[in-house]
Design a protein around this motif. Structure first.
Motif, PDB file in Angstrom:
ATOM      1  N   CYS A  37      -6.158   2.065 -27.788  1.00  0.00           N
ATOM      2  CA  CYS A  37      -5.688   1.876 -26.422  1.00  0.00           C
ATOM      3  C   CYS A  37      -4.620   0.784 -26.380  1.00  0.00           C
ATOM      4  O   CYS A  37      -4.851  -0.337 -26.824  1.00  0.00           O
ATOM      5  CB  CYS A  37      -6.852   1.479 -25.523  1.00  0.00           C
ATOM      6  SG  CYS A  37      -6.289   1.086 -23.864  1.00  0.00           S
ATOM      7  N   PRO A  38      -3.439   1.094 -25.872  1.00  0.00           N
ATOM      8  CA  PRO A  38      -2.374   0.081 -25.858  1.00  0.00           C
ATOM      9  C   PRO A  38      -2.498  -0.913 -24.718  1.00  0.00           C
ATOM     10  O   PRO A  38      -1.658  -1.797 -24.597  1.00  0.00           O
ATOM     11  CB  PRO A  38      -1.110   0.927 -25.710  1.00  0.00           C
ATOM     12  CG  PRO A  38      -1.554   2.154 -25.016  1.00  0.00           C
ATOM     13  CD  PRO A  38      -2.996   2.394 -25.373  1.00  0.00           C
ATOM     14  N   GLY A  39      -3.519  -0.776 -23.866  1.00  0.00           N
ATOM     15  CA  GLY A  39      -3.683  -1.721 -22.760  1.00  0.00           C
ATOM     16  C   GLY A  39      -3.683  -1.008 -21.423  1.00  0.00           C
ATOM     17  O   GLY A  39      -3.450   0.202 -21.342  1.00  0.00           O
ATOM     18  N   ALA A  40      -3.946  -1.775 -20.384  1.00  0.00           N
ATOM     19  CA  ALA A  40      -4.045  -1.187 -19.048  1.00  0.00           C
ATOM     20  C   ALA A  40      -2.664  -0.995 -18.452  1.00  0.00           C
ATOM     21  O   ALA A  40      -1.762  -1.816 -18.638  1.00  0.00           O
ATOM     22  CB  ALA A  40      -4.878  -2.098 -18.150  1.00  0.00           C
ATOM     23  N   THR A  41      -2.512   0.085 -17.713  1.00  0.00           N
ATOM     24  CA  THR A  41      -1.255   0.320 -17.019  1.00  0.00           C
ATOM     25  C   THR A  41      -1.556   0.859 -15.621  1.00  0.00           C
ATOM     26  O   THR A  41      -2.712   1.019 -15.250  1.00  0.00           O
ATOM     27  CB  THR A  41      -0.357   1.273 -17.839  1.00  0.00           C
ATOM     28  OG1 THR A  41       0.970   1.161 -17.355  1.00  0.00           O
ATOM     29  CG2 THR A  41      -0.822   2.727 -17.751  1.00  0.00           C
ATOM     30  N   VAL A  42      -0.510   1.119 -14.854  1.00  0.00           N
ATOM     31  CA  VAL A  42      -0.705   1.631 -13.496  1.00  0.00           C
ATOM     32  C   VAL A  42      -1.089   3.112 -13.583  1.00  0.00           C
ATOM     33  O   VAL A  42      -0.304   3.930 -14.040  1.00  0.00           O
ATOM     34  CB  VAL A  42       0.581   1.468 -12.659  1.00  0.00           C
ATOM     35  CG1 VAL A  42       0.421   2.126 -11.293  1.00  0.00           C
ATOM     36  CG2 VAL A  42       0.930  -0.006 -12.503  1.00  0.00           C
ATOM     37  N   VAL A  43      -2.307   3.442 -13.190  1.00  0.00           N
ATOM     38  CA  VAL A  43      -2.750   4.844 -13.231  1.00  0.00           C
ATOM     39  C   VAL A  43      -2.912   5.416 -11.824  1.00  0.00           C
ATOM     40  O   VAL A  43      -3.152   6.604 -11.650  1.00  0.00           O
ATOM     41  CB  VAL A  43      -4.087   5.011 -13.985  1.00  0.00           C
ATOM     42  CG1 VAL A  43      -3.949   4.576 -15.434  1.00  0.00           C
ATOM     43  CG2 VAL A  43      -5.207   4.257 -13.295  1.00  0.00           C
ATOM     44  N   TYR A  44      -2.839   4.537 -10.819  1.00  0.00           N
ATOM     45  CA  TYR A  44      -3.014   4.989  -9.441  1.00  0.00           C
ATOM     46  C   TYR A  44      -2.082   4.171  -8.569  1.00  0.00           C
ATOM     47  O   TYR A  44      -2.033   2.941  -8.687  1.00  0.00           O
ATOM     48  CB  TYR A  44      -4.470   4.777  -8.996  1.00  0.00           C
ATOM     49  CG  TYR A  44      -4.765   5.298  -7.608  1.00  0.00           C
ATOM     50  CD1 TYR A  44      -5.305   6.560  -7.422  1.00  0.00           C
ATOM     51  CD2 TYR A  44      -4.494   4.522  -6.486  1.00  0.00           C
ATOM     52  CE1 TYR A  44      -5.566   7.053  -6.148  1.00  0.00           C
ATOM     53  CE2 TYR A  44      -4.743   5.005  -5.213  1.00  0.00           C
ATOM     54  CZ  TYR A  44      -5.288   6.273  -5.049  1.00  0.00           C
ATOM     55  OH  TYR A  44      -5.542   6.751  -3.796  1.00  0.00           O
ATOM     56  N   ASP A  45      -1.333   4.841  -7.721  1.00  0.00           N
ATOM     57  CA  ASP A  45      -0.438   4.117  -6.825  1.00  0.00           C
ATOM     58  C   ASP A  45      -0.164   5.024  -5.628  1.00  0.00           C
ATOM     59  O   ASP A  45       0.600   5.983  -5.738  1.00  0.00           O
ATOM     60  CB  ASP A  45       0.868   3.767  -7.562  1.00  0.00           C
ATOM     61  CG  ASP A  45       1.789   2.877  -6.723  1.00  0.00           C
ATOM     62  OD1 ASP A  45       1.435   2.565  -5.571  1.00  0.00           O
ATOM     63  OD2 ASP A  45       2.861   2.484  -7.243  1.00  0.00           O
ATOM     64  N   LYS A  46      -0.840   4.746  -4.527  1.00  0.00           N
ATOM     65  CA  LYS A  46      -0.686   5.600  -3.344  1.00  0.00           C
ATOM     66  C   LYS A  46      -0.701   4.747  -2.082  1.00  0.00           C
ATOM     67  O   LYS A  46      -1.236   3.648  -2.075  1.00  0.00           O
ATOM     68  CB  LYS A  46      -1.826   6.622  -3.271  1.00  0.00           C
ATOM     69  CG  LYS A  46      -1.766   7.655  -4.374  1.00  0.00           C
ATOM     70  CD  LYS A  46      -2.693   8.824  -4.118  1.00  0.00           C
ATOM     71  CE  LYS A  46      -2.600   9.795  -5.301  1.00  0.00           C
ATOM     72  NZ  LYS A  46      -3.377  11.020  -5.099  1.00  0.00           N
ATOM     73  N   PRO A  47      -0.114   5.281  -1.012  1.00  0.00           N
ATOM     74  CA  PRO A  47      -0.183   4.557   0.259  1.00  0.00           C
ATOM     75  C   PRO A  47      -1.629   4.487   0.754  1.00  0.00           C
ATOM     76  O   PRO A  47      -2.439   5.342   0.415  1.00  0.00           O
ATOM     77  CB  PRO A  47       0.646   5.423   1.214  1.00  0.00           C
ATOM     78  CG  PRO A  47       1.380   6.403   0.381  1.00  0.00           C
ATOM     79  CD  PRO A  47       0.626   6.548  -0.886  1.00  0.00           C
ATOM     80  N   ALA A  48      -1.929   3.473   1.537  1.00  0.00           N
ATOM     81  CA  ALA A  48      -3.235   3.363   2.185  1.00  0.00           C
ATOM     82  C   ALA A  48      -2.983   3.315   3.690  1.00  0.00           C
ATOM     83  O   ALA A  48      -1.929   2.849   4.126  1.00  0.00           O
ATOM     84  CB  ALA A  48      -3.949   2.099   1.728  1.00  0.00           C
ATOM     85  N   PRO A  49      -3.940   3.796   4.476  1.00  0.00           N
ATOM     86  CA  PRO A  49      -3.741   3.776   5.930  1.00  0.00           C
ATOM     87  C   PRO A  49      -3.582   2.352   6.455  1.00  0.00           C
ATOM     88  O   PRO A  49      -4.164   1.420   5.912  1.00  0.00           O
ATOM     89  CB  PRO A  49      -5.021   4.411   6.476  1.00  0.00           C
ATOM     90  CG  PRO A  49      -6.007   4.382   5.356  1.00  0.00           C
ATOM     91  CD  PRO A  49      -5.223   4.372   4.097  1.00  0.00           C
ATOM     92  N   VAL A  50      -2.770   2.221   7.480  1.00  0.00           N
ATOM     93  CA  VAL A  50      -2.504   0.896   8.061  1.00  0.00           C
ATOM     94  C   VAL A  50      -3.333   0.737   9.333  1.00  0.00           C
ATOM     95  O   VAL A  50      -3.412   1.647  10.140  1.00  0.00           O
ATOM     96  CB  VAL A  50      -0.991   0.773   8.369  1.00  0.00           C
ATOM     97  CG1 VAL A  50      -0.718  -0.439   9.234  1.00  0.00           C
ATOM     98  CG2 VAL A  50      -0.209   0.699   7.078  1.00  0.00           C
ATOM     99  N   PHE A  51      -3.934  -0.433   9.474  1.00  0.00           N
ATOM    100  CA  PHE A  51      -4.813  -0.680  10.616  1.00  0.00           C
ATOM    101  C   PHE A  51      -4.301  -1.833  11.460  1.00  0.00           C
ATOM    102  O   PHE A  51      -3.553  -2.674  10.978  1.00  0.00           O
ATOM    103  CB  PHE A  51      -6.218  -1.040  10.131  1.00  0.00           C
ATOM    104  CG  PHE A  51      -6.894   0.135   9.503  1.00  0.00           C
ATOM    105  CD1 PHE A  51      -7.760   0.910  10.235  1.00  0.00           C
ATOM    106  CD2 PHE A  51      -6.626   0.475   8.187  1.00  0.00           C
ATOM    107  CE1 PHE A  51      -8.350   2.018   9.669  1.00  0.00           C
ATOM    108  CE2 PHE A  51      -7.211   1.585   7.613  1.00  0.00           C
ATOM    109  CZ  PHE A  51      -8.077   2.355   8.352  1.00  0.00           C
TER     110      PHE A  51
END
Ligand SMILES: Nc1ncnc2c1ncn2[C@@H]1O[C@H](COP(=O)(O)OP(=O)(O)O)[C@@H](O)[C@H]1O
Ligand SMILES: [Mg+2]
Length: 317
Positions: free
Chosen positions: A256-270
């Motif tokens: 494993c070469p290390g952690a990377t960005v696997v999730y990137d999505k908008p979240a609802p705004v409150f």
């Protein structure tokens, strides 16, 4: 719910990799934050979230890659992060205040240390006293804004954990950083206090949006590291998952070469008038749990990195 803030860059992380000794921790992390954005960073314990924050603060430069900020008074080119700077502030989970100073003095001390050196305090005593009074007044205003107006003269041992964390936040914010990094800031607090502080952040985010709606620039960009997914979705307008569990074998590596960005999505705004109905987060929560936290998931790296497409923002590169 309404659309999140429009893009103007605040922080650019390009291909950041880091490790300790032979152990890889971060692998090719690329992210661009927009001014006024509140980004929640989640990921398995030990995946490198704090390491990434330290790289952004500038105390621990990464082995590879580059980080730039875009201070308001420095044009659009951006400035490479080469060390700590006043444009970035950080608050940790166990923030220790000076035990012998009151809330007001604890908040003012950052300004005093920042704006005056010892020779100044010594040789220009009358002016220093005036400045000190001004700093204390500013500290008071900042404490009122984090709803601590009635605790100005309490010492840390007289405050609850939640109050101490508010003082820590005020202490970081009084230097007017453009970017603030919160590393599991509410992790040690009880649920009610935690919700209260989450609402304070939602309120700050709303201030950003009001600034923008009236033609100004949002003043604060924020990254919050949290392991609580409801908190991530509630506070952030974007959720980024960092994980070592991705389909690295496709690259032909044997380790494993290390952690990377696997999730990137908008979240609802409150906003504070909206009920925080966590059932509505269920689908996103499950998705994050699966993609970011399950070792067996092994998704192709970019499958759930869709923030730019979904938000209509310009691509990272
Ligand atoms: N100064 C250090 N020296 C050696 N290893 C470290 C150091 N700091 C962090 N690590 C290791 O790097 C990995 C990532 O740590 P960290 O960024 O604190 O993770 P997280 O904040 O996501 O829990 C962990 O395995 C940790 O043990
Ligand atoms: Mg950490």
């Amino acid at each position: 719910m309404s659309p999140s803030i429009l893009p103007s860059p605040a922080l650019d992380i390009q291909g950041v990799s880091h490790g300790f000794g032979a152990k890889p921790v971060l692998h090719d992390v690329t992210l661009r934050l927009h001014r006024g954005q509140f980004l929640s960073l989640v990921g398995p314990s030990g995946c490198g979230k704090s390491t990434l924050l330290r790289a952004i603060v500038g105390t621990h430069p990464p082995r590879q890659g580059a980080i730039r900020t875009f201070p308001m008074n420095r044009g659009s080119e951006g400035v490479a992060v080469l060390g700590p700077g006043r444009d970035r502030g950080i608050v940790y989970q166990q923030y220790s205040l000076f035990p012998f100073l009151t809330a007001r003095q604890n908040v003012a001390i950052g300004l005093m240390l920042d704006e005056t050196g010892i020779p100044f305090r010594f040789f220009r005593w009358p002016r220093w006293r005036r400045l000190r009074r001004q700093h204390l007044r500013q500290a008071e205003e900042m404490l009122v804004s984090v709803r601590l107006g009635d605790a100005l003269d309490l010492y840390p041992h007289e405050m609850s954990g939640g109050m101490r964390q508010r003082v820590a936040l005020a202490q970081a914010m009084i230097l007017r950083p453009e970017i603030i990094l919160l590393d599991e800031p509410f992790g040690a607090l009880d649920e009610a206090t935690r919700q209260d502080l989450q609402e304070m952040l939602v309120d700050l985010y709303q201030k950003n949006r009001h600034a923008q709606e009236s033609g100004g620039m949002p003043s604060l960009t924020l990254i919050i590291v949290t392991h609580e997914l409801n908190e991530a979705i509630y506070v952030g307008d974007r959720v980024v998952g960092l994980s070592q569990y991705w389909n690295w074998r496709a690259d032909g590596h044997s380790a494993c070469p290390g952690a990377t960005v696997v999730y990137d999505k908008p979240a609802p705004v409150f906003d504070l008038r909206t009920q925080r109905e966590f059932e509505r987060f269920a689908a996103q929560r499950n998705e994050i749990r699966h993609v970011v936290f399950e070792p067996s998931s092994q998704y192709p790296r970019h499958q759930h990195v869709t923030y730019d497409q979904e938000s209509g923002a310009p691509a990272n590169a």
